[in-house]
Design a protein around this motif. Sequence first.
Motif, PDB file in Angstrom:
ATOM      1  N   GLN A  16       0.654  -1.295   0.188  1.00 50.73           N
ATOM      2  CA  GLN A  16      -0.241  -0.302  -0.045  1.00 50.73           C
ATOM      3  C   GLN A  16       1.306   1.824  -0.016  1.00 50.73           C
ATOM      4  O   GLN A  16       0.715   2.350  -0.756  1.00 50.73           O
ATOM      5  N   ILE A  17       2.169   1.329   0.670  1.00 47.11           N
ATOM      6  CA  ILE A  17       2.608   2.112   0.677  1.00 47.11           C
ATOM      7  C   ILE A  17       3.822   2.663  -0.770  1.00 47.11           C
ATOM      8  O   ILE A  17       3.292   3.481  -1.593  1.00 47.11           O
ATOM      9  N   LYS A  18       3.665   1.393  -1.171  1.00 43.78           N
ATOM     10  CA  LYS A  18       4.967   1.892  -2.381  1.00 43.78           C
ATOM     11  C   LYS A  18       3.656   2.487  -3.456  1.00 43.78           C
ATOM     12  O   LYS A  18       3.584   2.799  -4.729  1.00 43.78           O
ATOM     13  N   GLY A  19       2.069   1.679  -3.534  1.00 45.72           N
ATOM     14  CA  GLY A  19       1.491   2.314  -4.123  1.00 45.72           C
ATOM     15  C   GLY A  19       1.153   3.138  -4.286  1.00 45.72           C
ATOM     16  O   GLY A  19       0.873   4.151  -5.149  1.00 45.72           O
ATOM     17  N   TYR A  20       0.456   3.776  -2.713  1.00 48.05           N
ATOM     18  CA  TYR A  20      -0.027   5.352  -2.684  1.00 48.05           C
ATOM     19  C   TYR A  20       1.091   6.307  -2.966  1.00 48.05           C
ATOM     20  O   TYR A  20       1.194   7.551  -3.581  1.00 48.05           O
ATOM     21  N   PHE A  21       2.880   6.114  -3.027  1.00 50.59           N
ATOM     22  CA  PHE A  21       3.888   7.019  -2.790  1.00 50.59           C
ATOM     23  C   PHE A  21       4.403   6.114  -4.059  1.00 50.59           C
ATOM     24  O   PHE A  21       5.140   4.936  -4.074  1.00 50.59           O
ATOM     25  N   GLY A  22       4.571   6.971  -5.426  1.00 48.09           N
ATOM     26  CA  GLY A  22       5.234   7.261  -6.021  1.00 48.09           C
ATOM     27  C   GLY A  22       7.218   6.249  -5.444  1.00 48.09           C
ATOM     28  O   GLY A  22       7.317   5.813  -6.633  1.00 48.09           O
ATOM     29  N   ASN A  23       7.123   7.704  -5.033  1.00 46.55           N
ATOM     30  CA  ASN A  23       8.717   6.867  -4.633  1.00 46.55           C
ATOM     31  C   ASN A  23       8.902   7.371  -3.690  1.00 46.55           C
ATOM     32  O   ASN A  23       8.907   7.867  -2.797  1.00 46.55           O
ATOM     33  N   VAL A  24       9.404   5.665  -3.087  1.00 48.25           N
ATOM     34  CA  VAL A  24      10.125   5.631  -1.370  1.00 48.25           C
ATOM     35  C   VAL A  24      11.610   5.611  -1.416  1.00 48.25           C
ATOM     36  O   VAL A  24      11.794   5.139  -1.931  1.00 48.25           O
ATOM     37  N   LEU A  25      11.746   6.536  -0.619  1.00 47.61           N
ATOM     38  CA  LEU A  25      13.526   6.324   0.071  1.00 47.61           C
ATOM     39  C   LEU A  25      13.682   5.924   1.047  1.00 47.61           C
ATOM     40  O   LEU A  25      13.599   7.537   2.251  1.00 47.61           O
ATOM     41  N   PHE A  26      14.459   5.195   1.408  1.00 48.58           N
ATOM     42  CA  PHE A  26      15.315   4.912   2.388  1.00 48.58           C
ATOM     43  C   PHE A  26      17.016   5.905   3.230  1.00 48.58           C
ATOM     44  O   PHE A  26      17.620   5.270   1.859  1.00 48.58           O
ATOM     45  N   ILE A  27      17.103   6.279   3.812  1.00 48.73           N
ATOM     46  CA  ILE A  27      18.252   6.762   3.651  1.00 48.73           C
ATOM     47  C   ILE A  27      18.498   6.580   5.624  1.00 48.73           C
ATOM     48  O   ILE A  27      17.561   7.004   6.549  1.00 48.73           O
ATOM     49  N   THR A  28      20.181   6.352   5.876  1.00 45.62           N
ATOM     50  CA  THR A  28      20.148   6.210   6.771  1.00 45.62           C
ATOM     51  C   THR A  28      21.669   7.233   7.445  1.00 45.62           C
ATOM     52  O   THR A  28      22.418   7.823   6.931  1.00 45.62           O
ATOM     53  N   VAL A  29      20.109   8.161   9.083  1.00 47.86           N
ATOM     54  CA  VAL A  29      20.836   9.540   9.104  1.00 47.86           C
ATOM     55  C   VAL A  29      22.476   9.245  10.203  1.00 47.86           C
ATOM     56  O   VAL A  29      23.808   9.757   9.889  1.00 47.86           O
ATOM     57  N   SER A  30      22.426   8.554  10.839  1.00 50.88           N
ATOM     58  CA  SER A  30      23.282   8.247  11.930  1.00 50.88           C
ATOM     59  C   SER A  30      23.704   9.400  12.772  1.00 50.88           C
ATOM     60  O   SER A  30      23.323  10.095  12.638  1.00 50.88           O
ATOM     61  N   GLN A  31      25.110   8.829  13.524  1.00 46.63           N
ATOM     62  CA  GLN A  31      25.106   9.496  14.572  1.00 46.63           C
ATOM     63  C   GLN A  31      25.958  10.966  13.708  1.00 46.63           C
ATOM     64  O   GLN A  31      26.077  11.813  14.287  1.00 46.63           O
ATOM     65  N   SER A  32      26.745  10.509  13.082  1.00 54.61           N
ATOM     66  CA  SER A  32      27.895  11.671  12.178  1.00 54.61           C
ATOM     67  C   SER A  32      27.271  11.561  11.052  1.00 54.61           C
ATOM     68  O   SER A  32      27.695  10.831  10.059  1.00 54.61           O
ATOM     69  N   PRO A  33      26.098  11.765  10.463  1.00 54.32           N
ATOM     70  CA  PRO A  33      25.946  12.218   8.625  1.00 54.32           C
ATOM     71  C   PRO A  33      26.952  13.129   8.020  1.00 54.32           C
ATOM     72  O   PRO A  33      27.387  14.197   8.756  1.00 54.32           O
ATOM     73  N   ASN A  34      26.507  12.910   7.359  1.00 54.16           N
ATOM     74  CA  ASN A  34      27.624  13.381   5.536  1.00 54.16           C
ATOM     75  C   ASN A  34      26.406  14.101   5.057  1.00 54.16           C
ATOM     76  O   ASN A  34      25.458  13.374   4.324  1.00 54.16           O
ATOM     77  N   LEU A  35      25.800  15.289   6.139  1.00 52.50           N
ATOM     78  CA  LEU A  35      24.695  15.832   5.852  1.00 52.50           C
ATOM     79  C   LEU A  35      24.356  16.323   3.794  1.00 52.50           C
ATOM     80  O   LEU A  35      23.723  16.117   3.067  1.00 52.50           O
ATOM     81  N   LYS A  36      25.637  16.850   3.519  1.00 50.50           N
ATOM     82  CA  LYS A  36      25.955  17.091   1.747  1.00 50.50           C
ATOM     83  C   LYS A  36      25.570  16.164   0.571  1.00 50.50           C
ATOM     84  O   LYS A  36      24.445  15.719  -0.218  1.00 50.50           O
ATOM     85  N   GLY A  37      26.223  14.894   1.411  1.00 48.57           N
ATOM     86  CA  GLY A  37      25.891  13.681   0.682  1.00 48.57           C
ATOM     87  C   GLY A  37      24.945  13.275   0.307  1.00 48.57           C
ATOM     88  O   GLY A  37      24.412  12.745  -0.597  1.00 48.57           O
ATOM     89  N   ILE A  38      24.137  13.160   2.039  1.00 49.88           N
ATOM     90  CA  ILE A  38      22.555  12.935   1.961  1.00 49.88           C
ATOM     91  C   ILE A  38      21.724  13.358   0.704  1.00 49.88           C
ATOM     92  O   ILE A  38      20.956  13.046  -0.074  1.00 49.88           O
TER      93      ILE A  38
END
Length: 822
Positions: A223-245
């Motif tokens: 249902q999630i994949k059907g409702y949202f055409g684009n689903v993006l999973f990103i791991t942020v973590s304790q020391s993220p590279n924000l520009k890279g994300i």
Amino acid sequence: MPFFTQGNRLCDRIDALLKSLTPAIRELYLSDLKLPKDQQNPIFDQFHKTLIRGADLVKKCKNSGSFNLFANYSYAVELLKLEKEINVYMASLPAHILLDARRLMADIKKRYPLDAEEINRGLNESIFGKASGLTNDPSQNALMLQQIGSHDLFDGNEMEEDDSTYPSRNFVPGKSQFFVGLEKSVGDLKKLLFQSEVSVVGVQCMGGGGKTTLAQALCNDPQIKGYFGNVLFITVSQSPNLKGILEIMWEKIVGRKRPEFQNAEDAHIKLQEQLLRQSKPTLVILDDVWSRADLEKLLFEGTEYKTLISTRDSSTIPRNSSTRLYQLPLLDREDALSLFCFWTFGQTSIPSTADAHLVLQVQAECKGLPLALKVIGSSLNGVPRVAWESAKNKLSKGESISDYHKEGLLRCLKTSIDFLDDVARECFLDLGAFPEDKKICADALLNIWVYVRKLDWNDALVILLELARRNLLNLTSNPGSGAAISYGSASELYFSQHDVLRDLALHLGCQDSIVQRKRLLMPRKEDGLPGKWELLNDIPFNAQLVSIHTGRMTESQWPEFNFPRTEALVLLFTANEYYLPPFIKSMKNLKSLMVLNCGSKRAMVKGVDALSSLTQLKSVRLERLIVPSTRKQGRALQNIEKLSLSLCQGLGNIPTFNNVKLKDFNLDHCSDLEEVPLGVCHMPLALSWSITNCHLVHKLPDELGSLSSLKMLRLSALPGLKMLPASIGKLCELEYLDISVCEGLKELPEEIGQLKKLIKFDMRECSRLRKLPRSVCGLISLKHVICDDKIGNQWLRARAFSIPELTVEIAEAQFSLDWLDE
């Protein structure tokens, strides 16, 4: 012959040898003791102790369960070493005793005809054959490894002998098992996300509570994949590279070439402007967010644009009318038992062969925490009853697990480490040198275990698989990596670790004072170095392994630390420019060096002159760097055995390798490389040589054939490569050749048929290669070809003509760069 049968025969052979030798050597030892000390021969005492130790090893081997391949592998290796040791002692005996001993050895070998080569071949087929089945799904990998590593739960007399009594061999299929107890939470989150007035949903729970698993379940929900055409999973973590994300978000959401971002703030502004212009339903899942400041740079407004955030700290989530906070509960008793049984027995209920009361006691001590249930359950898979009793007693002494009792969680998880032997435990503690939730090439870790822990590479890989089997780390693999693993290369294998498990490694490794620790590790990225370290910079540190994670560092920012015993140095940073620590030049015992830029852009590295004095250096791994000139570092390069450059530029600075000991050379994703430097072909001892994912490479040196010792050659994903040099036919020792995804290749040289020792040939996704040269019929040792269907028929004709043992595998297209996404 099955590996376990081979192991039994080896065990029986050593047992017979020990029983025959021990009485005579004991008599010689006791007689020798009666002589004056200056007339005694120490060999009898040493030999006697070795035989006693061998008898203990044989006993352990015979008591090992038939399905515990990891233990059986270790015992088989130890038995082979013991047999060599006995041979050495026998050669030192007096002549008349030696003659009798030789006759005895010959008689026993006649009764048990099995040589070391046959055993090693069995080991490779069993353990490394399983490693080749690893996929890009860490949960599936953990299950597969658990299946091959399980045996009796309790003592043998408490279970029937029929294979059907081993529940771990009958895992119930289906993805739903990974999401035990989360069905209601998935449903609750979907209701929130489908509300038009809601744009941000926060999921809060303590570490190890199942936030990531819940987020992954949401990604896979139809249902999630059907409702949202684009689903993006990103791991942020304790020391993220924000520009890279943010760069990844642009590419995945906007779907076209991104502009050059100056920094994270600039990227946020431009991406927000773009999102306001489009109205594509999008769900971005930001997993493991630690900081409100970091989160603010990753939140956006847009039509049909929604964000789900998982965090330990509810204060991270902004509070406004469009935001909802969901508290993820710990598992109830029924679901906790199902998850625990799944990872322990391979089914969602307690098997009839187990002590139900004991299982319930241990499971209850995990307090419904999914990570504890998974890790402790995995550690108890296939262990005897006494181990269960021990785990129950240790767990019952811990504190209750809650947000306010992190020590209790670590103490709970520590129980799973108690099941590791001393060597594997040391290897687990080394994981603290690497950041959490980040894919790291397994070679980086194995290098430390080989050159610092002094493990054989095969033994190191077995420990890596064992840690993954116990869910103490996650393993993933790129397609087609199996053959490379069997040749001692893990460049296509990746590990990552849960932040709580990394906390456990750091916690256990930091019991001593800073200067006395075996491992000096920075738990997360900081702008500079920890103040406590700098206060002690005039005292020699005892650390064998040092890991430093900073931002940009200049020469003047580095104190003059003294690391006289350090053998492995891991340098992690996020910056466009970085100065290597000057104190490297004093690290005379350094054997393994890794320099990893965690930023999105390649970084310029300075201060490489410090490497010139590192004469003990054996392994170097560089990632996301502009390779500095190393022409002055000749002395340091002379003894290097392994050199890996990934996501690097400036390969023209690679020196000519003359009289070096390099055995393993890897170039991967080096974007500006067009022609492979001629100098890298001067490696007379090289056994493994790999150039992969270098899209501009269009030519290889004609001198390629000078790599006369090469056993494995990987030239994968080089779409610009037009031809292979004719000199490839001079690689007379080559056993494995990989030219997969070389779409520009139109033909193979006639000289390919001179590779008389070639065993495996991977040529999948070579779309323009339509015809094989006649000379392939001369590949008399070839056993396995992987190719596309259009050229498969030609290989079948070659098999019928002259290669009767050839297996032709038709592969489907599966090449992907998704693994690069952090």
